[in-house]
Design a protein around this motif. Structure first.
Motif, PDB file in Angstrom:
ATOM      1  N   TYR A   3      54.000  20.953  52.561  1.00  9.97           N
ATOM      2  CA  TYR A   3      53.844  19.627  53.150  1.00  9.97           C
ATOM      3  C   TYR A   3      55.197  18.956  53.356  1.00  9.97           C
ATOM      4  N   ASP A   4      55.393  18.380  54.524  1.00 15.90           N
ATOM      5  CA  ASP A   4      56.614  17.649  54.849  1.00 15.90           C
ATOM      6  C   ASP A   4      56.223  16.237  55.248  1.00 15.90           C
ATOM      7  N   GLY A   5      56.302  15.315  54.270  1.00 17.60           N
ATOM      8  CA  GLY A   5      55.870  13.944  54.525  1.00 17.60           C
ATOM      9  C   GLY A   5      56.688  13.231  55.575  1.00 17.60           C
ATOM     10  N   SER A   6      57.925  13.654  55.794  1.00 18.65           N
ATOM     11  CA  SER A   6      58.792  12.981  56.760  1.00 18.65           C
ATOM     12  C   SER A   6      58.293  13.131  58.190  1.00 18.65           C
ATOM     13  N   LYS A   7      57.458  14.134  58.433  1.00 18.34           N
ATOM     14  CA  LYS A   7      56.992  14.345  59.805  1.00 18.34           C
ATOM     15  C   LYS A   7      55.773  13.481  60.130  1.00 18.34           C
ATOM     16  N   ILE A   8      55.200  12.849  59.100  1.00 19.85           N
ATOM     17  CA  ILE A   8      54.037  11.982  59.293  1.00 19.85           C
ATOM     18  C   ILE A   8      54.504  10.561  59.547  1.00 19.85           C
ATOM     19  N   LYS A   9      54.204  10.038  60.728  1.00 16.78           N
ATOM     20  CA  LYS A   9      54.572   8.664  61.062  1.00 16.78           C
ATOM     21  C   LYS A   9      53.558   7.698  60.436  1.00 16.78           C
ATOM     22  N   ASN A  10      54.007   6.473  60.175  1.00 22.44           N
ATOM     23  CA  ASN A  10      53.130   5.487  59.557  1.00 22.44           C
ATOM     24  C   ASN A  10      51.843   5.290  60.345  1.00 22.44           C
ATOM     25  N   GLY A  11      51.965   5.284  61.669  1.00 24.95           N
ATOM     26  CA  GLY A  11      50.780   5.071  62.504  1.00 24.95           C
ATOM     27  C   GLY A  11      49.781   6.207  62.464  1.00 24.95           C
ATOM     28  N   GLU A  12      50.181   7.361  61.914  1.00 25.70           N
ATOM     29  CA  GLU A  12      49.283   8.516  61.855  1.00 25.70           C
ATOM     30  C   GLU A  12      48.486   8.580  60.560  1.00 25.70           C
ATOM     31  N   ILE A  13      48.918   7.793  59.562  1.00 26.40           N
ATOM     32  CA  ILE A  13      48.260   7.849  58.249  1.00 26.40           C
ATOM     33  C   ILE A  13      46.784   7.493  58.351  1.00 26.40           C
ATOM     34  N   LYS A  14      46.447   6.502  59.170  1.00 26.31           N
ATOM     35  CA  LYS A  14      45.051   6.075  59.300  1.00 26.31           C
ATOM     36  C   LYS A  14      44.162   7.211  59.809  1.00 26.31           C
ATOM     37  N   TYR A  15      44.720   8.082  60.666  1.00 24.62           N
ATOM     38  CA  TYR A  15      43.939   9.192  61.197  1.00 24.62           C
ATOM     39  C   TYR A  15      43.709  10.276  60.129  1.00 24.62           C
ATOM     40  N   LEU A  16      44.700  10.470  59.271  1.00 22.59           N
ATOM     41  CA  LEU A  16      44.552  11.442  58.182  1.00 22.59           C
ATOM     42  C   LEU A  16      43.450  10.995  57.218  1.00 22.59           C
ATOM     43  N   PHE A  17      43.456   9.708  56.870  1.00 24.84           N
ATOM     44  CA  PHE A  17      42.420   9.227  55.954  1.00 24.84           C
ATOM     45  C   PHE A  17      41.049   9.214  56.617  1.00 24.84           C
ATOM     46  N   ASP A  18      41.013   8.976  57.928  1.00 17.88           N
ATOM     47  CA  ASP A  18      39.732   9.050  58.629  1.00 17.88           C
ATOM     48  C   ASP A  18      39.154  10.458  58.512  1.00 17.88           C
ATOM     49  N   SER A  19      40.016  11.456  58.706  1.00 21.02           N
ATOM     50  CA  SER A  19      39.577  12.846  58.574  1.00 21.02           C
ATOM     51  C   SER A  19      39.137  13.147  57.149  1.00 21.02           C
ATOM     52  N   ILE A  20      39.888  12.647  56.173  1.00 17.62           N
ATOM     53  CA  ILE A  20      39.546  12.839  54.761  1.00 17.62           C
ATOM     54  C   ILE A  20      38.174  12.238  54.465  1.00 17.62           C
ATOM     55  N   PHE A  21      37.945  11.016  54.936  1.00 15.40           N
ATOM     56  CA  PHE A  21      36.670  10.338  54.690  1.00 15.40           C
ATOM     57  C   PHE A  21      35.504  11.080  55.326  1.00 15.40           C
ATOM     58  N   GLN A  22      35.706  11.583  56.532  1.00 12.87           N
ATOM     59  CA  GLN A  22      34.615  12.280  57.210  1.00 12.87           C
ATOM     60  C   GLN A  22      34.265  13.584  56.489  1.00 12.87           C
ATOM     61  N   LYS A  23      35.280  14.277  55.985  1.00 17.76           N
ATOM     62  CA  LYS A  23      35.025  15.517  55.242  1.00 17.76           C
ATOM     63  C   LYS A  23      34.271  15.223  53.942  1.00 17.76           C
ATOM     64  N   ILE A  24      34.657  14.143  53.276  1.00 17.89           N
ATOM     65  CA  ILE A  24      33.951  13.741  52.059  1.00 17.89           C
ATOM     66  C   ILE A  24      32.506  13.374  52.379  1.00 17.89           C
ATOM     67  N   THR A  25      32.313  12.583  53.435  1.00 19.66           N
ATOM     68  CA  THR A  25      30.961  12.159  53.827  1.00 19.66           C
ATOM     69  C   THR A  25      30.078  13.353  54.130  1.00 19.66           C
ATOM     70  N   ASP A  26      30.627  14.317  54.852  1.00 20.65           N
ATOM     71  CA  ASP A  26      29.850  15.521  55.183  1.00 20.65           C
ATOM     72  C   ASP A  26      29.412  16.278  53.931  1.00 20.65           C
ATOM     73  N   LYS A  27      30.233  16.215  52.890  1.00 20.69           N
ATOM     74  CA  LYS A  27      29.929  16.934  51.651  1.00 20.69           C
ATOM     75  C   LYS A  27      28.881  16.223  50.800  1.00 20.69           C
ATOM     76  N   SER A 247      40.257  22.230  48.601  1.00 20.58           N
ATOM     77  CA  SER A 247      40.552  23.149  49.703  1.00 20.58           C
ATOM     78  C   SER A 247      39.916  22.719  51.026  1.00 20.58           C
ATOM     79  N   ILE A 248      39.029  21.722  50.992  1.00 19.88           N
ATOM     80  CA  ILE A 248      38.419  21.237  52.239  1.00 19.88           C
ATOM     81  C   ILE A 248      39.439  20.443  53.070  1.00 19.88           C
TER      82      ILE A 248
END
Length: 268
Positions: A3-27, A247-248
């Protein structure tokens, strides 16, 4: 892949958490619970997720008047929503994560429900003939009877039992925060700051006026730092409760949560 955190822009963080939430919801949406108590853990997560999206909506899309003429950054509402998210997380932690046994967890959930039914009944006391009042009163009686039959509850001192049923069903927010592992800065101090806006403290009004004089002084991305930290903790707890493997998640999703987890330990 590292993982390279420097490549993640602040404006992209919301999309990562959206994906995380959807994966959790599906489970967990169709998760076959071993008992009914897990249903309410899912409801808490849904409430948290929806308010998370509301905070982001207010942050990045702004608040507009009905004619669409003016845009406003509603700092007070954003902070109030984040405070509500934090409290939802803390209740979840107290009931589902900090309980030492399944019986203690069930008792805490019933006490939470009993307190809610008591509050609803009190609000409707002026119309005791209404169906709503009778329903609250009935549920209040049913939950109390369930609580009073529990061996774990019976084993408590009578003063403690009375306090749990008719006083405070949970510890203070500060006491619950201590058990989460959040630093004092990211836990207790941040909660106090969020509460300024919810309680309309003059300090909050003063701060709002300062930023509204010149919004360029305001860091749009930093406003949701605490929300991202609490989201990380909530996700970790959901994984633990439902025995979901990390791992999800993608490397970036795992990495961004680790980054916020490390930030949560800072005291300055």
């Amino acid at each position: 892949m590292v993982y390279d955190g420097s490549k993640i822009k602040n404006g992209e963080i919301k999309y990562l958490f959206d994906s995380i939430f959807q994966k959790i919801t599906d489970k967990i949406v169709n998760y076959p619970p071993s008992d009914n108590s897990l249903y309410w853990s899912h409801v808490m997560f849904q409430k948290f997720k929806i308010q998370y999206y509301s905070a982001l909506q207010l942050t990045y899309n702004m608040t507009v008047n009905p004619r669409g003429q003016y845009e406003y950054l509603d700092i007070a509402s954003i902070n109030s929503i984040i405070r509500s998210c934090f409290e939802t997380f803390l209740i979840f932690e107290h009931i589902y994560i900090h309980s030492r046994t399944s019986e203690e967890r069930d008792l805490r959930l019933l006490l939470f429900q009993h307190d809610g039914y008591r509050s609803g009944r009190k609000l409707l006391e002026r119309d005791k003939s209404s169906n709503e009042y009778r329903k609250y009163a009935q549920n209040c009686r049913i939950t109390r009877e369930k609580i009073e039959r529990m061996n774990f509850f019976i084993s408590l001192p009578i003063e403690e039992r009375h306090k749990l049923l008719f006083g405070k069903w949970r510890p203070s927010w500060s006491d619950i925060i201590k058990e989460t592992g959040l630093s004092n800065l990211m836990g207790k101090s941040e909660y106090a700051q969020l509460s300024l806006y919810a309680h309309n403290n003059f300090a909050a009004l003063y701060t709002l006026d300062y930023y509204y004089q010149d919004l360029e002084k305001y860091n749009f991305d930093a406003i949701n730092l605490h929300l991202y930290i609490v989201s990380t903790y909530f996700v970790y707890s959901i994984l633990h409760l439902f025995a979901i493997r990390q791992s999800i998640f993608s490397e970036d999703e795992l990495g961004i949560m680790k980054e916020f987890f490390l930030i949560s330990k800072r005291e300055s």
